[in-house]
Design an enzyme around this catalytic site. Structure first.
Site, PDB file in Angstrom:
ATOM      1  N   CYS A  98     -62.132 -36.529 -26.036  1.00  0.00           N
ATOM      2  CA  CYS A  98     -62.892 -37.439 -25.343  1.00  0.00           C
ATOM      3  C   CYS A  98     -63.558 -38.328 -26.357  1.00  0.00           C
ATOM      4  O   CYS A  98     -63.774 -39.640 -26.347  1.00  0.00           O
ATOM      5  CB  CYS A  98     -63.836 -37.111 -24.408  1.00  0.00           C
ATOM      6  SG  CYS A  98     -64.745 -35.628 -24.887  1.00  0.00           S
ATOM      7  N   HIS A 349     -69.545 -33.924 -23.443  1.00  0.00           N
ATOM      8  CA  HIS A 349     -68.507 -35.027 -23.305  1.00  0.00           C
ATOM      9  C   HIS A 349     -68.987 -36.276 -23.869  1.00  0.00           C
ATOM     10  O   HIS A 349     -70.029 -36.665 -23.827  1.00  0.00           O
ATOM     11  CB  HIS A 349     -68.452 -34.989 -21.781  1.00  0.00           C
ATOM     12  CG  HIS A 349     -67.434 -35.960 -21.379  1.00  0.00           C
ATOM     13  ND1 HIS A 349     -66.026 -35.680 -21.547  1.00  0.00           N
ATOM     14  CD2 HIS A 349     -67.366 -36.992 -20.463  1.00  0.00           C
ATOM     15  CE1 HIS A 349     -65.342 -36.859 -21.025  1.00  0.00           C
ATOM     16  NE2 HIS A 349     -66.176 -37.724 -20.290  1.00  0.00           N
TER      17      HIS A 349
END
Length: 1048
Positions: A98, A349
């Site tokens: 990510c 994340h």
């Protein structure tokens, strides 16, 4: 409908009054439940087990009403994978990539960078044949193709694995996003600098590069020196600050150089106090501001994340911070915010909020998902709602209009404010024709896939509709009316036929057959009676067999079941009668019955009847009572047979040869009347009359065994009398003080002496010893493996010393393969007397050194060995209380084993088990071995063999199971679970030496089996949030080592 058990009882209730030979057709139909009433829809909530006429609840409900088309397929609408109008394309997260996806989206929205990349020469793409897939090679080619797909792809999201693979990134390893940004831009700059087009060579510098200088001023003479430098991002410290302005101000503030940090002034020619600060000279069109959220914690030795709030403006005026403004544009507008969600530096994340340069709309890029913000405003929203640690709960500060607050933003991207007059030419970036051709090729593949999925959905719907009509037609024909012909169809097949999720196979009724190839009575509940018309249609469409109709009802099985059930009802009465008859005396000939069989015959009869009752198709299994003439199952001795193990009546008096057992105490005579009763239940039981003789082979073997025991007792007594002191371990010679009166002692393996003593103590239970295997103490060349000094220093535990007189006896009584002796030679010289010790055979130095080397190597190449962790406090005393027991590598059973000596014959890691059950000490791979009698622990002595010193575990000490090839880091994780001490709070010592290299193996650190490692724990730190991540994800120092970002 009644439950299945009640239906089964009702089906066989007639057997109480009907004998097997009196069975008629009506009884057979009762057993097969042919005339049970059929269930009606709505009356049964589920299918009635045991009723062959119940056709309700088998899956027909899904087909008898109106059905929506979506029920006929499980294929998602392919258009859900299609890019929506006026939105952007996402990127697939390949595991932990990510952080890559966020930067790719930010760089894609830098229109100048995208336009320049499209202009790069790419002969491979220009000449590519669209018949095959295009595979970029260079980083520039990958980025070109990826940006073209992001711009004009029809897909909702695309796969960036080509670029990630080209960079050599580990998709399962989350990396430092800021470090990735620097390295990738540096790599891209290097790639573009080799382009032939001069306008492309400096694109990265033109877009991202600014200039500042480090200016140092001497306090003594006032001399100013400047060191110019370029920057691609400004790294701003956020610790202790609340706003972006404060961070920039601190970055540019003046720093004092004094004390040890004094500055060497070229004018003064000496070190002087001075001041130093950074002066900004020029700023790039795209200003990257790195907020240093991930900092190195000196206390833990690892990175941690700062979760403090920082406010930043939508419009940033950098004018006050520039030295010479000139005509340079200094007002910037916020264009991207990169977010890290999570409290740890090693997990979490990454997402990106990016402003569309063409429309001014804000979008949130979260891998495959893209969300447009309402009202053309940046909305961080839930990105700030992260799980907080208990000690770091802080309120979000109020932000002024035009400002935003974030504790997760780690990078801000500002773009210089453009004039209102800048037209669509600057905001429109066209994909070159050669790249658009490749995008069209990918779009064509996507459309083909969509079309294929749509066709598959349509086929599934058409197939489902056809099945719907078939079921509605056939289900009405299934019930068989009274008096009409019928057939049996397996219930599970009917359910699968009505279950559209599985493919319908042919009908298989073979597993319902009895041993007479007819329908087994027990299987009628698992089948359903249907009309012959419906059965004919099903067999025509799906095939299979064998077909079972009214002629398939098995009279033989019903008769057998009738006999069994009647015997079960009669069993209680027969048990009482036989118990009374056995107690009575009788005259005349009788029959032998095993006492164990007599005690458990009722249970055996029940098992026999149950087996007969539940006999399955084609399974002619052996029944209780089968004699030795049909099955040679009596291979074990009678004495080993127990009532729990007994399967066959009277088998307890059958010997291993199939004859009558010689153990008269284990059998009893019963009358012919009792035996007749037994024969009803066990028609194949082995039969022995009173006149039957016991097995002659067993009698012969018994006599031979008695004779052998007598010989063994005599032999043991004779050997004991001749070697009385050796048996009692009295008056034994010792090497530490050479005995007077002899100049020679003889050596035998201690294992031989131990085995010999066992035989003397229990001559009838142990085998006599016939050989003295002295070659066990010799090397392959015939040399002795021990020195006089090594025997004194601990290796004497492997051997036994004998007096010459004892050796004479042993040489006479046993076969000795090789005599071994130790000689003492005393000489008198003018300087004094000397004593020399020699062995016969001589010592083999080559094998001795090889043995010692192998022993040391074994200490470094162990697996699953035990070491001990001892926790100490400041004054090095043992702690009084042990840490709570957690899940550690060593179980409680392992620790318990350490507390108690091993029992004789128990497996020991230092011993190998020989074929005769003896323990042999492993010396080396060259089959050099010596016998051993004790447990040897792995404590090495220089140049010698390990001493026997059993470790006694202290309180507060824990045993761990480790291997030589595991790292110190892995050991620290075990210790963390055992003692609840974080790895970075552990200080480990062995023999006073500190263990610090986490990547080193235990073998290389000198940690051997039975080692004791001291653990000194630091005071725990406040923040343990990142502890598990540090030791479960990776060691952060490795970074992008070995990837394409560093030129590898």
């Amino acid at each position: 409908m009644a439950p299945r058990v009640q239906l089964e009882k009702a089906a066989w209730r007639w057997v109480e009054t009907v004998k097997p030979e009196e069975i008629r057709q009506e009884h057979i139909e009762l057993a097969y439940r042919i005339n049970l009433p059929a269930c009606k829809r709505g009356a049964c909530r589920r299918n009635c087990k045991g009723n062959p006429n119940c056709l309700v609840g088998i899956g027909e409900q899904a087909w008898l009403g109106e059905i929506d088309e979506s029920a006929f397929h499980s294929i998602d609408d392919p258009n859900s994978e299609r890019r929506e109008k006026n939105t952007f394309v996402g990127l697939t997260n390949l595991g932990a990539t990510c952080y890559v996806n966020t930067f790719l989206q930010v760089w894609f929205h830098n229109l100048e960078l995208r336009r320049s990349l499209y202009q790069c020469q790419n002969s491979r793409a220009e000449e590519h044949d669209t018949e095959s897939d295009y595979e970029p090679q260079s980083i520039c080619e990958h980025l070109q193709y990826l940006f073209a797909l992001l711009q004009n792809s029809n897909r909702k999201y695309i796969d960036p694995s080509g670029l990630v693979k080209a960079l050599g990134l580990d998709t399962g390893q989350q990396q430092d996003a800021q470090e990735f940004s620097k390295l990738f831009l540096s790599l891209l700059e290097d790639t573009l600098s080799k382009q032939k087009n001069p306008n492309l060579r400096n694109v990265i510098q033109q877009q991202f590069c600014g200039q500042f200088s480090y200016v140092t001023v001497c306090n003594q003479c006032g001399r100013s020196s400047a060191l110019p430098s370029r920057f691609y991002e400004l790294e701003l410290n956020i610790q202790g600050h609340k706003s972006l302005t404060e961070c920039v101000t601190e970055f540019l503030k003046e720093e004092k150089l004094d004390g040890e940090n004094r500055y060497f002034c070229e004018t003064c020619q000496s070190k002087q106090n001075a001041t130093r600060r950074i002066k900004l000279h020029s700023l790039p069109p795209t200003l990257n501001l790195q907020l240093m959220r991930f900092v190195f914690d000196r206390q833990t030795g690892h990175k941690k994340k700062l979760n403090s709030f920082i406010s930043f403006p939508e419009q940033l005026d950098m004018g006050p911070f520039l030295e010479e403004k000139q005509d340079e544009k200094c007002v910037y507008e916020l264009s991207a915010v990169l977010i890290h969600r999570g409290i740890s530096a090693y997990s979490g994340h990454y997402i990106a909020h990016v402003k569309d340069a063409r429309t001014g709309d804000w979008y949130k890029f979260n891998d495959e998902e893209i969300e447009k913000m309402e009202g053309k405003k940046l909305q961080l929203g839930i990105e700030e709602d992260i799980a907080e640690t208990v000690k770091s709960q802080t309120k979000k500060p109020k932000c002024s209009k035009g400002y935003h607050c974030s504790r997760n933003a780690y990078m801000l991207v500002y773009k210089v404010q453009q004039e209102e007059s800048s037209g669509p030419i600057r905001t429109n970036v066209e994909v070159p024709a050669f790249l658009q051709r490749l995008v069209d090729q990918d779009n064509h593949k996507f459309e083909e896939w969509c079309s294929e999925m749509t066709d598959m959905r349509k086929q599934s719907v058409d197939k489902g509709k056809a099945k719907h009509e078939e079921v509605k037609e056939l289900y009405k024909l299934l019930p068989a009316r009274d008096g009409e012909p019928y057939e049996f169809i397996p219930l599970d097949w009917l359910k699968k036929w009505l279950d559209d999720s599985t493919a319908t196979k042919e009908i298989d009724s073979s597993r319902f057959l009895c041993s007479h190839d007819k329908l087994h009575p027990d299987k009628v509940g698992d089948s359903r009676k249907v009309s012959m018309q419906a059965a004919q249609l099903l067999y025509e469409r799906y095939g299979g067999g064998p077909r079972l109709n009214e002629s398939s009802l098995c009279r033989e099985c019903v008769s057998q079941r009738c006999r069994v059930l009647r015997l079960k009802n009669q069993l209680s009465e027969d048990y009482k009668e036989i118990s009374n008859l056995v107690k009575r005396t009788f005259s005349g000939a009788g029959f032998w019955v095993g006492k164990a069989s007599l005690r458990s015959w009722r249970q055996l009869a029940l098992e026999q009847l149950e087996e007969d009752e539940h006999e399955t198709a084609h399974n002619n299994s052996q029944t209780n009572g089968q004699g030795p003439h049909t099955n040679n199952k009596f291979s074990s001795e009678l004495s080993e047979c127990t009532e729990d193990e007994m399967k066959t009546f009277n088998e307890d008096i059958v010997c291993s040869h199939g004859g009558l057992s010689i153990l008269e105490t284990e059998r009893k005579l019963v009358s012919p009347e009792v035996w007749t009763k037994f024969r009803e239940y066990f028609p194949k039981a082995p039969e022995f009359t009173q006149d039957q003789e016991a097995c002659q082979q067993c009698l012969t073997m018994e006599q031979e065994e008695k004779d052998n025991e007598a010989v063994s007792k005599m032999m043991a007594l004779d050997q004991k009398n001749q070697l009385l002191n050796l048996f009692h371990e009295k008056n034994r010679p010792a090497l530490t003080k050479w005995p007077q009166g002899t100049d020679v002692l003889y050596v035998v393996p201690l294992f031989f002496v131990d085995e010999w003593r066992k035989f003397i103590r229990r001559p009838t239970k142990s085998s006599p010893v016939s050989n003295v295997s002295n070659t066990l103490l010799l090397c392959p060349h015939g040399g002795f493996m021990f020195t006089y000094d090594s025997l004194i220093n601990g290796e004497a535990q492997h051997v036994a010393l004998l007096w010459p007189s004892e050796w004479d006896v042993i040489s006479r009584l046993f076969i000795v393969d090789q005599p071994i002796s130790i000689h003492c030679l005393k000489r008198t010289t003018p300087s004094g007397s000397t004593t020399q010790y020699t062995t016969q055979p001589d010592l083999c130095w080559e094998c001795r050194e090889s043995f010692l080397f192998q022993q040391q190597r074994d200490l470094r190449e162990y697996t699953q060995a035990t070491i001990y962790i001892r926790k100490v406090i400041e004054d090095k005393r043992m702690i009084k209380e042990a840490a709570p027991e957690l899940s550690v590598s060593s179980s409680e059973a392992e620790e318990e084993k350490e507390e108690h000596p091993k029992l004789d014959g128990e497996k020991d890691p230092d011993f190998s088990q020989s074929q005769d059950g003896a323990k042999r000490l492993k010396l080396s791979d060259s089959s050099v071995s010596t016998a051993a009698a004790g447990v040897v622990t792995n404590v090495a002595k220089p140049g010698g063999i390990r001493r026997s010193t059993r470790h006694r575990k202290l309180r507060g000490e824990k045993a761990l199971i480790v291997s030589a090839n595991q790292t110190l880091k892995e050991l620290k994780i075990q210790i963390m679970h055992a003692f609840s001490v974080a790895p970075f709070d552990q200080n480990l010592f062995i023999d006073g030496k500190s263990l610090t290299d986490d990547s080193a193996t235990l073998g290389s650190l000198g940690i051997i089996p039975e080692s004791i490692i001291c653990l000194k724990a630091d005071e725990p730190i406040a923040d343990y949030a990142a502890m598990d991540d540090v030791y479960q994800v990776r060691m952060p120092e490795e970074g992008f080592k070995g990837t394409g970002l560093l030129g590898h």
